[in-house]
Design an enzyme around this catalytic site. Structure first.
Site, PDB file in Angstrom:
ATOM      1  N   HIS A 149       0.667  -1.219   0.064  1.00  0.00           N
ATOM      2  CA  HIS A 149       0.019  -0.250   0.137  1.00  0.00           C
ATOM      3  C   HIS A 149       0.811   1.381   0.042  1.00  0.00           C
ATOM      4  CE1 HIS A 149      -3.809   2.167   1.934  1.00  0.00           C
ATOM      5  NE2 HIS A 149      -3.059   2.958   1.123  1.00  0.00           N
TER       6      HIS A 149
ATOM      7  N   HIS B 244       1.496   4.887  -2.311  1.00  0.00           N
ATOM      8  CA  HIS B 244       0.962   5.700  -3.523  1.00  0.00           C
ATOM      9  C   HIS B 244       2.347   6.389  -3.741  1.00  0.00           C
ATOM     10  CE1 HIS B 244      -3.294   5.563  -2.547  1.00  0.00           C
ATOM     11  NE2 HIS B 244      -2.726   5.245  -1.241  1.00  0.00           N
TER      12      HIS B 244
ATOM     13  N   HIS C 116      -9.398   1.106  -1.453  1.00  0.00           N
ATOM     14  CA  HIS C 116      -9.387   1.538  -0.240  1.00  0.00           C
ATOM     15  C   HIS C 116     -10.826   1.404   0.461  1.00  0.00           C
ATOM     16  CE1 HIS C 116      -5.669   3.261  -1.390  1.00  0.00           C
ATOM     17  NE2 HIS C 116      -5.453   4.164  -0.518  1.00  0.00           N
TER      18      HIS C 116
ATOM     19  N   GLU D 105     -11.231   3.110   5.785  1.00  0.00           N
ATOM     20  CA  GLU D 105     -10.209   4.089   6.216  1.00  0.00           C
ATOM     21  C   GLU D 105     -10.997   5.228   7.265  1.00  0.00           C
ATOM     22  OE1 GLU D 105      -7.933   6.639   3.499  1.00  0.00           O
ATOM     23  OE2 GLU D 105      -6.535   7.032   4.859  1.00  0.00           O
TER      24      GLU D 105
ATOM     25  N   ASP E 122       1.732   4.171   3.012  1.00  0.00           N
ATOM     26  CA  ASP E 122       0.898   4.644   2.290  1.00  0.00           C
ATOM     27  C   ASP E 122       1.492   6.061   1.543  1.00  0.00           C
ATOM     28  OD1 ASP E 122      -1.783   5.486   1.479  1.00  0.00           O
ATOM     29  OD2 ASP E 122      -2.387   5.999   3.414  1.00  0.00           O
ATOM     30  N   ASP E 123       1.698   7.159   2.133  1.00  0.00           N
ATOM     31  CA  ASP E 123       2.109   8.495   1.614  1.00  0.00           C
ATOM     32  C   ASP E 123       3.347   8.636   2.422  1.00  0.00           C
ATOM     33  OD1 ASP E 123       0.217   8.748  -0.648  1.00  0.00           O
ATOM     34  OD2 ASP E 123      -1.160   8.720   1.310  1.00  0.00           O
TER      35      ASP E 123
HETATM   36  N1  HPA Z   1      -6.657   7.317   1.286  1.00  0.00           N
HETATM   37  C1  HPA Z   1      -7.310   7.668   0.196  1.00  0.00           C
HETATM   38  N2  HPA Z   1      -6.733   8.325  -0.811  1.00  0.00           N
HETATM   39  C2  HPA Z   1      -5.431   8.413  -0.852  1.00  0.00           C
HETATM   40  C3  HPA Z   1      -4.915   7.974   0.292  1.00  0.00           C
HETATM   41  C4  HPA Z   1      -5.333   7.289   1.345  1.00  0.00           C
HETATM   42  O1  HPA Z   1      -4.722   7.071   2.177  1.00  0.00           O
HETATM   43  N3  HPA Z   1      -3.420   8.329   0.018  1.00  0.00           N
HETATM   44  C5  HPA Z   1      -3.438   8.890  -1.282  1.00  0.00           C
HETATM   45  N4  HPA Z   1      -4.733   8.756  -1.575  1.00  0.00           N
HETATM   46 ZN    ZN Z   2      -3.831   4.851   0.564  1.00  0.00          ZN
END
Ligand code: HPA
Ligand code: ZN
Length: 332
Positions: free
Chosen positions: A19, A21, A199, A202, A280-281
């Protein structure tokens, strides 16, 4: 085993990241350098100002800055350099297999061609495969705040690059954009042989996880941390061993949980869910994969066995073939 030894074990073990991006690996320094090279104005005076702006209240407040930052990515070379920088982080963290998301609509909406985006990413990953031994899969995410027609257009472009794109996913603003909005799109993607993930859970309710499973035919849920609110859902996820790609530092930065020691990952492990840890990011959330593992281990007092399970799960949950999964798992 004490925490110091567990940290060494984390750093040295091979692992998969599922996971991630790629646009979320754009470090402030690189954002400035690319902004300058491409003559793109960014709304920050210096790197310190950027870092201060990374103080989010929720998913929406993060996405606004994340899409803003992506505007410095213009040429194939930019996407290549972004991806290569992440490949070097993989080397550092002992990530041997990465399944990477990209968001083409963030770029095509600014007039950047799909080909520029996918070719830059793909060429960097092929170089990483050859020179660093990193295996990879590319997963294209649809932006769920957009309508299904827009997403169908981008799916058509992905079909032309089927040799490079393994699967499709769903990201961006979750609440108000349930998986069911994209039922036809995902059916079409499946018919075109793309593996699907999404996703879900969350910020959104357990209902969205049910929809992702039942209507989008997903093989994995990204995040999924809201599942514990629904016992029947937990039973289903546990029985079917559906992977959940959890991102602890992301969840804290986006205020899904107040503090890391309040994160529900340990509870998920105890319920025998197929949980994995991911970043994630990482440029926005304060750490790459090893940092996520190390901080979560300390905050939740995870045992050596828990960590081992998480690392094994990273391969079990991947889209590697069974032989490769086994090979890596025996090395942990
Ligand atoms: N959630 C939804 N969209 C996203 C995320 C995330 O964690 N990271 C980058 N785009
Ligand atoms: Zn994500």
């Amino acid at each position: 085993m004490n925490d110091v030894d567990i940290n060494e074990f984390i750093k040295k073990s091979p692992k998969a990241e599922l996971h991630l991006h790629i646009e979320g690996t754009l470090e402030p320094e690189q954002m400035f350098a690319l902004g300058k090279r491409n003559n793109i104005q960014i709304p920050f005076k210096n790197i310190n100002e950027v870092k201060k702006a990374y103080n989010f209240n929720n998913l929406e407040s993060f996405l606004k800055i994340y899409y803003e930052g992506s505007k410095v990515l213009i040429k194939e070379k930019d996407f290549f350099e972004l991806t290569w920088a992440y490949a070097l982080k993989c080397k550092e963290d002992n990530i041997v297999h990465a399944e990477i998301f990209f968001d083409p609509q963030t770029h095509t909406s600014r007039g950047i061609s799909f080909d520029i985006v996918i070719n830059g990413i793909y060429k960097a990953l092929k170089k990483a495969e050859n020179e660093l031994g990193l295996s990879f899969k590319i997963i294209m995410c649809f932006l769920r705040h957009l309508n299904e027609d827009d997403c169908f257009k981008i799916l058509d472009q992905a079909i032309a690059h089927k040799d490079k794109i393994f699967g499709v996913g769903l990201d961006s603003s979750e609440i108000g954009n349930p998986p069911k909005k994209f039922q036809n799109l995902f059916k079409n993607a499946t018919e075109n042989d793309f593996v699907t993930v999404a996703h879900a859970g969350e910020e959104g309710p357990p209902e969205y996880i049910w929809e992702a499973l039942n209507l989008l035919n997903v093989k994995r849920i990204d995040h999924g941390v809201q599942c514990l609110k629904d016992e029947k859902l937990v039973a289903k996820l546990s029985n079917d061993q559906i992977p959940l790609t959890v991102c602890p530092l992301s969840n804290i930065k986006l205020r899904i949980f107040d503090k890391l020691n309040e994160h529900n990952l340990k509870k998920m492990l105890d319920k025998k869910l197929m949980v994995t840890i991911n970043s994630d990011d990482p440029a926005y959330f304060g750490g790459y994969l090893n940092q996520n593992l190390i901080e979560t281990q300390a905050a939740l007092n995870l045992s050596f066995e828990d960590i081992k399970t998480l690392l094994i799960n990273s391969f079990k949950s991947s889209f590697l073939n069974e032989e490769m999964k086994k090979e890596w798992i025996t090395k942990i």
